[in-house]
Design a protein around this motif. Structure first.
Motif, PDB file in Angstrom:
ATOM      1  N   VAL A  59       0.844  -1.203   0.000  1.00  0.00           N
ATOM      2  CA  VAL A  59       0.000   0.000   0.000  1.00  0.00           C
ATOM      3  C   VAL A  59       0.871   1.242   0.000  1.00  0.00           C
ATOM      4  O   VAL A  59       0.669   2.186  -0.784  1.00  0.00           O
ATOM      5  CB  VAL A  59      -0.939   0.000   1.229  1.00  0.00           C
ATOM      6  CG1 VAL A  59      -1.592   1.360   1.401  1.00  0.00           C
ATOM      7  CG2 VAL A  59      -1.987  -1.071   1.089  1.00  0.00           C
ATOM      8  N   ALA A  60       1.893   1.253   0.871  1.00  0.00           N
ATOM      9  CA  ALA A  60       2.763   2.424   0.967  1.00  0.00           C
ATOM     10  C   ALA A  60       3.500   2.651  -0.352  1.00  0.00           C
ATOM     11  O   ALA A  60       3.568   3.775  -0.858  1.00  0.00           O
ATOM     12  CB  ALA A  60       3.759   2.245   2.112  1.00  0.00           C
ATOM     13  N   SER A  97       1.025   3.727  -3.271  1.00  0.00           N
ATOM     14  CA  SER A  97       0.541   5.098  -3.080  1.00  0.00           C
ATOM     15  C   SER A  97       1.640   6.102  -3.373  1.00  0.00           C
ATOM     16  O   SER A  97       1.409   7.108  -4.053  1.00  0.00           O
ATOM     17  CB  SER A  97       0.083   5.310  -1.643  1.00  0.00           C
ATOM     18  OG  SER A  97      -0.726   4.269  -1.233  1.00  0.00           O
ATOM     19  N   THR A  98       2.840   5.822  -2.855  1.00  0.00           N
ATOM     20  CA  THR A  98       3.937   6.766  -3.069  1.00  0.00           C
ATOM     21  C   THR A  98       4.262   6.883  -4.549  1.00  0.00           C
ATOM     22  O   THR A  98       4.434   7.989  -5.071  1.00  0.00           O
ATOM     23  CB  THR A  98       5.180   6.304  -2.285  1.00  0.00           C
ATOM     24  OG1 THR A  98       4.794   6.089  -0.932  1.00  0.00           O
ATOM     25  CG2 THR A  98       6.268   7.334  -2.344  1.00  0.00           C
ATOM     26  N   ALA A 132       2.233   6.311  -7.003  1.00  0.00           N
ATOM     27  CA  ALA A 132       1.119   7.012  -7.654  1.00  0.00           C
ATOM     28  C   ALA A 132       1.265   8.513  -7.475  1.00  0.00           C
ATOM     29  O   ALA A 132       1.095   9.293  -8.424  1.00  0.00           O
ATOM     30  CB  ALA A 132      -0.215   6.532  -7.076  1.00  0.00           C
ATOM     31  N   LEU A 133       1.625   8.931  -6.254  1.00  0.00           N
ATOM     32  CA  LEU A 133       1.774  10.355  -5.977  1.00  0.00           C
ATOM     33  C   LEU A 133       2.915  10.951  -6.803  1.00  0.00           C
ATOM     34  O   LEU A 133       2.759  11.997  -7.446  1.00  0.00           O
ATOM     35  CB  LEU A 133       2.048  10.571  -4.489  1.00  0.00           C
ATOM     36  CG  LEU A 133       2.101  12.031  -4.052  1.00  0.00           C
ATOM     37  CD1 LEU A 133       0.697  12.569  -3.879  1.00  0.00           C
ATOM     38  CD2 LEU A 133       2.887  12.189  -2.771  1.00  0.00           C
ATOM     39  N   ILE A 134       4.069  10.266  -6.775  1.00  0.00           N
ATOM     40  CA  ILE A 134       5.217  10.767  -7.526  1.00  0.00           C
ATOM     41  C   ILE A 134       4.889  10.791  -9.026  1.00  0.00           C
ATOM     42  O   ILE A 134       5.158  11.770  -9.729  1.00  0.00           O
ATOM     43  CB  ILE A 134       6.471   9.902  -7.260  1.00  0.00           C
ATOM     44  CG1 ILE A 134       6.884  10.048  -5.791  1.00  0.00           C
ATOM     45  CG2 ILE A 134       7.612  10.290  -8.180  1.00  0.00           C
ATOM     46  CD1 ILE A 134       8.026   9.155  -5.382  1.00  0.00           C
ATOM     47  N   ALA A 189       1.894  10.981 -10.525  1.00  0.00           N
ATOM     48  CA  ALA A 189       0.915  12.010 -10.881  1.00  0.00           C
ATOM     49  C   ALA A 189       1.557  13.390 -10.868  1.00  0.00           C
ATOM     50  O   ALA A 189       1.316  14.204 -11.769  1.00  0.00           O
ATOM     51  CB  ALA A 189      -0.267  11.962  -9.917  1.00  0.00           C
TER      52      ALA A 189
END
Lengths: 286, 276
Positions: free
Chosen positions: B16-17, B20-21, B23-25, B27
């Motif tokens: 999950v971590a 998500s990380t 995905a954030l980077i 995007a």
């Protein structure tokens, strides 16, 4: 007698505090004044009617209330797990320079103006969605753009909360050879739950209040949304779109929408207060 | 069996971590590259000193930068003194009235900015007769950033060392002297941070200004003239100007650059505060 400057100081600073606090009353008062002509004509129709057509004098706000709730809910559903994952990475799993650079990236992202996110959504995301399902401007696009806005907010709250867990407890957990999952559950379970609740609530409040990013990508049709790809209009979007030309009763109706939007956000914040969670300082403004 | 289950959960947590990380980077990289590519044909130093032409499709941003500076300055010049004074009072108060003040400020901070825009239009534009102007926009911004200034200034003021305050009280120094010689110097970096943060917030604001500062892209010559900020310009060009994507993206790049400078200033303020 030497004390008169002190008395003046106390009086003037307290006066400033009371003046600042009365700004809320002023804002609510002005909204009420603006809404009066419409409220006088027939109040309850606003909350129940779904037909918003200013030209015929029909002001049912239900479609817009649903639009606001749907975009906020969708954005939260996307942003909550991702925000939690990012906060977990920067505040728990990573250490040292890796953690602080991820945190810095999240903060930079949190500082991007919503109108810029909306512009990007309009020029990039909407055409992508349109290829899949026309016209592209939709509940889905609004939810995605809003989620991009909410992820940093949630991540920063999770990160800040997890970092308050004392290091000794983690050392003790490591000494007991607990795995990642068991460690997190045992010593930070409460921190996770609280930060998710706080972050989620503040994110919803922020999503409900957001205007321009959503307006640019949502399509803005004042009808009940019937799926991810249908265009929606939010309460805030309606105000921003129609205020430019609204007059008379129409304009007053927009002030009623303003009152509804304020009430929704206030309700969310009061729920947070009542649940006894104390948001990390400044989180509401992050 | 149970052990396996726990190991799976450990992996899921990492997963999950990691996802998500990434995905954030992903995007944020996508967004920045996309903006730069779209803006590329319109980027250049001429943006800073040329006036906009053809509804923003050509020319620069000079008048818009001037209007942005003026509106933000008016807003902060009003909100900062009032906010810091209020924070001084709140930092010493532990009574009920202070709680009422804080609650109402929290609710004000939560109010959607478009609502403040409508209030500004009715109150400053119509009732006070200021119309669409830099003054109306600045006053509305002041309402918006006031809770932010107070919240952060209060923390800064509270962080003044308690021993020094106690020592000042023991010496029977007046409140005024204590404030000027002890509390304010200690709080100075936090106050600067509070103001910088508010400037960043004000620069990013669109909704509160569309109906208060007006939409003119001409060079304002007084506080009674209408003008649009960078954020409003981006919104207007993106929504209303066909073929304006590159110009909107260029304005967005300029806005992001300014915000980056503000953010660096904020970090410097906070570092100063910590090293004391």
């Amino acid at each position: 007698m030497r004390r008169w400057p002190d008395r003046l100081l106390v009086l003037s600073t307290r006066g400033a505090a009371v003046a600042a606090a009365s700004v809320l009353a002023l804002v609510l008062g002005i909204v009420l004044v603006g809404a009066m002509p419409a409220l006088a004509r027939g109040g309850a129709g606003f909350l129940t009617g779904a037909n918003w057509s200013p030209t015929t004098g029909s002001f049912g706000a239900w479609a817009m209330i649903a639009g606001s709730l749907a975009t906020a809910g969708l954005a939260l559903a996307i942003a909550l797990p991702i925000g939690f994952g990012c906060g977990l990475a920067s505040g728990w799993i990573l250490t040292g320079a890796a953690a602080s650079s991820l945190r810095a990236l999240i903060m930079v992202l949190a500082g991007i103006p919503s109108v810029v996110l909306g512009l990007w959504g309009l020029t990039t995301l909407v055409p992508l969605i349109a290829r899949w399902h026309a016209p592209g401007t939709s509940l889905l696009a609004a939810g995605l753009v809003l989620a991009l806005m909410l992820v940093p907010t949630i991540a920063l709250i999770v990160d800040a909360t997890l970092r308050t867990v004392p290091a000794e407890q983690r050392v003790a957990a490591a000494a007991l050879a607990l795995g990642r999952w068991s460690t997190l559950r045992a010593i930070a379970g409460r921190a996770c739950r609280d930060s998710l609740a706080t972050g989620g609530v503040l994110a919803v409040a922020r999503a409900l209040g957001e205007t321009m990013a959503v307006l640019l990508v949502a399509g803005n049709v004042a009808a009940l949304p019937d799926g991810l790809f249908s265009p929606v209009r939010t309460l805030t979007g309606a105000m921003a779109l129609e205020m430019a030309y609204a007059t008379g009763e129409h304009r007053a109706a927009l002030f009623v929408l303003a009152g509804i939007a304020v009430a929704l956000v206030a309700l969310v914040l009061v729920l947070l207060r009542a649940s006894g969670l104390r948001p990390a300082l400044g989180a509401a403004h992050a | 069996m149970r052990k396996l289950d726990l190991m799976l959960r450990d992996q899921a947590l990492l997963g999950v971590a990691l996802v998500s990380t990434l995905a954030l980077i992903g995007a944020s990289t996508w967004l920045v590259i996309d903006l730069l590519v779209t803006a590329w044909p319109r980027l250049g130093w001429h943006l800073l000193w040329q006036a906009p032409a053809r509804a923003g499709r050509a020319g620069g941003l000079s008048s818009i930068l001037v209007a942005t500076g003026a509106i933000v300055a008016i807003g902060l010049l009003l909100a900062a003194p009032l906010g810091i004074a209020a924070a001084v009072a709140l930092s010493e108060a532990r009574s009920r009235w202070a709680d009422v003040v804080r609650t109402s400020l929290d609710l004000l901070a939560g109010a959607p900015s478009i609502v403040l825009g409508l209030v500004g239009l009715l109150l400053f534009g119509d009732l006070l007769g200021l119309g669409y102007s830099l003054a109306t926009g600045g006053l509305t911004l002041a309402l918006m950033v006031l809770p932010l200034v107070i919240r952060f200034a209060e923390v800064g003021i509270r962080s003044a060392p308690a021993e020094q305050r106690a020592a000042a009280a023991a010496l029977a120094l007046s409140r005024w002297t204590t404030l000027r010689r002890i509390v304010l110097p200690a709080a100075l970096p936090s106050l600067a941070a509070a103001i910088t943060l508010s400037i960043g917030r004000a620069l990013a604001e669109t909704a509160a200004l569309v109906f208060t500062a007006g939409g003119s892209d001409r060079m304002p010559t007084s506080w009674a003239d209408p003008g649009r900020t960078l954020a409003v310009h981006i919104y207007d060009v993106a929504l209303n100007v066909a073929g304006g994507d590159a110009s909107a993206a260029a304005a967005a790049v300029v806005l992001l650059a300014i915000l980056l400078v503000v953010q660096v200033a904020l970090i410097v303020c906070l570092r100063c505060g910590r090293s004391r």
